[in-house]
Design a protein around this motif. Structure first.
Motif, mmCIF file in Angstrom:
data_model
loop_
_atom_site.group_PDB
_atom_site.id
_atom_site.type_symbol
_atom_site.label_atom_id
_atom_site.label_comp_id
_atom_site.label_asym_id
_atom_site.label_seq_id
_atom_site.Cartn_x
_atom_site.Cartn_y
_atom_site.Cartn_z
ATOM 1 N N VAL A 80 0.872 -1.181 0.000
ATOM 2 C CA VAL A 80 0.000 0.000 0.000
ATOM 3 C C VAL A 80 0.905 1.225 0.000
ATOM 4 C CG1 VAL A 80 -1.784 1.280 1.249
ATOM 5 C CG2 VAL A 80 -1.793 -1.226 1.271
ATOM 6 N N THR A 157 6.271 12.055 14.661
ATOM 7 C CA THR A 157 6.888 12.991 15.591
ATOM 8 C C THR A 157 7.452 14.182 14.827
ATOM 9 O OG1 THR A 157 8.582 13.292 17.255
ATOM 10 C CG2 THR A 157 9.067 11.669 15.574
ATOM 11 N N TYR A 424 12.363 4.109 16.227
ATOM 12 C CA TYR A 424 11.061 4.485 15.687
ATOM 13 C C TYR A 424 10.867 3.764 14.340
ATOM 14 C CZ TYR A 424 7.749 7.862 13.528
ATOM 15 O OH TYR A 424 6.708 8.460 12.876
#
Ligand SMILES: Cc1cc2nc3c(=O)[nH]c(=O)nc-3n(C[C@H](O)[C@H](O)[C@H](O)COP(=O)(O)OP(=O)(O)OC[C@H]3O[C@@H](n4cnc5c(N)ncnc54)[C@H](O)[C@@H]3O)c2cc1C
Length: 470
Positions: A80, A157, A424
């Protein structure tokens, strides 16, 4: 050994089936024989060169449902694609089907409720453009060309994290297509387990056709970069760490090692100099900005000082031109609780050796509002960490790939022992299952359970993959 983006060979697709699929779509179906195939298959990171068998450029939710059903019924590897910015290129795949949402860019702002509905293929510049006239903004990152889809699903973030939280902390609901083709809404009151999982769990659970965000009062901020000579970097890092950990939450500033670009408005005497920097964003009254940042300028007057009143979308897009699509990117990331003197010395060592003009290291503060959300409230794995650190080796020339890659790996290896353990998910490469588990820590098990419920056959596996339980 890494598995998340591994692709199987595409089964031979019957022309008739492809034609029938094509006929269902409002959007284009791009194939290798098409003249613009090479243009359409490109992603932001030019290090990624994948050749999908089919690219469905969806126009609406109906197209996405058709594409999911076609991919599943034909046992295709499916990726995707939102904004196409992902470091390891998890918005595309070899041989399979790309469900490309980049044509789905509708946005609806509801100024009275302070919400904004954003279609799955938007980039953050689209959102900023739509919300700014209403004096509103959704927390995102630090560049406007990044996709809303991938950034949000991984956490998000950026400039507003200390004041308004991560992007997922402002997510109210998603509309999505599941692996079995069902269209569902996930929110705090509907499919709440799924809503928990998509807030940090990436694209593992389905194709999100639209996001509903809370928008916050942000208009003109006091922000921009300040640069200092490299010799000050250890002291600056120490000063910044103390300052940002205790600063009011409407102050944000991320630390960087960077090379001054050889263009105006940067002063010529600093062109191509490696420097240390902080990029500020103060969301209080811009008239107070200079007072708020006075301790910083007192620490040592910056050699270059561009901080001042600036419309939020201008700050968000300030570095877009520096980082156009088509550069080679290699990523490494970790969360940190604290930088002690040894870690700071290592930063100075590797930060002084940036291997190219575009390569950089950033440390984003994630204390404040982002840090006040409970560890189990969303899938994001490091609410207790204070900093998200990213090292990126970047260069236009593939001939320099070894140099930028080695530097990023060495830098990361040196600092990793001082980290909180994981990185992250949106800022790592395709680094294998252990790194995905380290990113989610104790939330991984619940993510795997929810994956088993909504995608038991791991149909959506081109991502930082959470495997269904056996
Ligand atoms: C120059 C640059 C700056 C960045 N700055 C920041 C930053 O400041 N803060 C930050 O948090 N991150 C930042 N990132 C990282 C960014 O969050 C990730 O690269 C993210 O994956 C990009 O999302 P995308 O939609 O553009 O990517 P894509 O490559 O399109 O997709 C990435 C992943 O998300 C999935 N996905 C995307 N859209 C959807 C959707 N609608 N439904 C389901 N799955 C979807 C894809 O399947 C894939 O697994 C930056 C990246 C770059 C390249």
């Amino acid at each position: 050994m890494s598995t998340q983006s591994s692709t199987k060979t595409a089964p031979k697709l019957a022309e008739q089936a492809v034609n029938a699929f094509h006929a269902q779509l409002r959007g284009e179906l791009v194939q290798p024989s098409d003249a613009h195939y090479d243009e359409v298959r490109k992603v932001y990171n030019a290090m990624i060169d994948k050749r999908p068998a089919l690219i469905a450029r969806c126009k609406d939710t109906s197209d996405v449902i058709s594409a999911v059903n076609f991919g599943r019924d034909n046992q295709l590897t499916v990726a995707v694609r939102g904004g196409g910015h992902n470091g390891p290129g998890l918005g595309t795949c070899d041989n399979g089907l790309v469900i490309d949402l980049s044509q789905m860019r509708g946005i609806h702002v509801d100024p009275s409720n302070h919400t904004v509905r954003v279609e799955g293929g938007c980039v953050w510049g689209d959102v900023d453009h739509a919300t700014h006239p209403f004096g509103l903004a959704v927390p995102s990152g630090i560049l406007s060309s990044t996709g809303v889809g991938g950034l949000t699903l991984g956490g998000g973030t950026g400039y507003l994290a200390r004041h308004y939280g991560l992007t997922i902390d402002n997510l109210l609901s998603v509309d999505m297509v599941l692996a079995d083709g069902r269209f569902v809404t996930a929110s705090a009151t509907e499919n709440s387990d799924l809503f928990w999982a998509v807030r940090g769990g990436g694209g593992n659970f389905g194709a999100v056709t639209s996001f509903l965000f809370k928008a916050n009062p942000v208009q003109t901020v006091y922000g921009g970069p300040m640069f200092w000579p490299l010799e000050l970097s250890a002291d600056l890092l120490r000063f910044w760490q103390d300052f940002i950990l205790s600063a009011p939450e409407d102050i944000n500033g991320w630390f960087a090692f960077a090379t001054v670009p050889p263009v105006a408005p940067f002063p010529e005497q600093h062109h191509l100099q490696k420097m240390c920097a902080i990029v500020w964003c103060y969301t209080g009254d811009p008239a107070d900005g200079a007072t708020v940042l006075e301790p910083v300028r007192k620490f040592s007057p910056p050699a270059i000082d561009f901080a001042g009143p600036i419309p939020f979308p201008a700050l968000q897009s300030m570095f877009d031109a520096l980082y156009p699509p088509g550069l080679q990117w290699f990523w490494r990331a970790d969360f940190f609780n604290h930088y002690d003197d040894k870690a700071i010395d290592l930063h100075v060592k590797y930060g002084s050796q940036l291997p190219s003009m575009f390569s950089t290291m950033h440390i984003y503060p994630i204390n404040g509002a982002a840090g006040r959300v409970g560890q189990q409230d969303t899938a994001w794995g490091y609410r207790d960490a204070k900093f998200a650190q990213v090292i990126v080796g970047v260069d236009p020339d593939p001939k320099n790939n070894e140099r930028i890659t080695e530097w990023a790996k060495d830098y990361w290896l040196a600092l990793h022992p001082f980290s909180a353990g994981g990185g992250y998910v949106n800022m790592i490469m395709d680094e294998g299952e252990d790194r995905v588990k380290a990113a989610y820590r104790d939330n991984y098990m619940r993510l795997a359970q929810i994956k088993t419920k909504y995608d038991p056959h791991n149909f959506f596996h081109v991502n930082q993959n959470i495997k269904p339980e056996e």
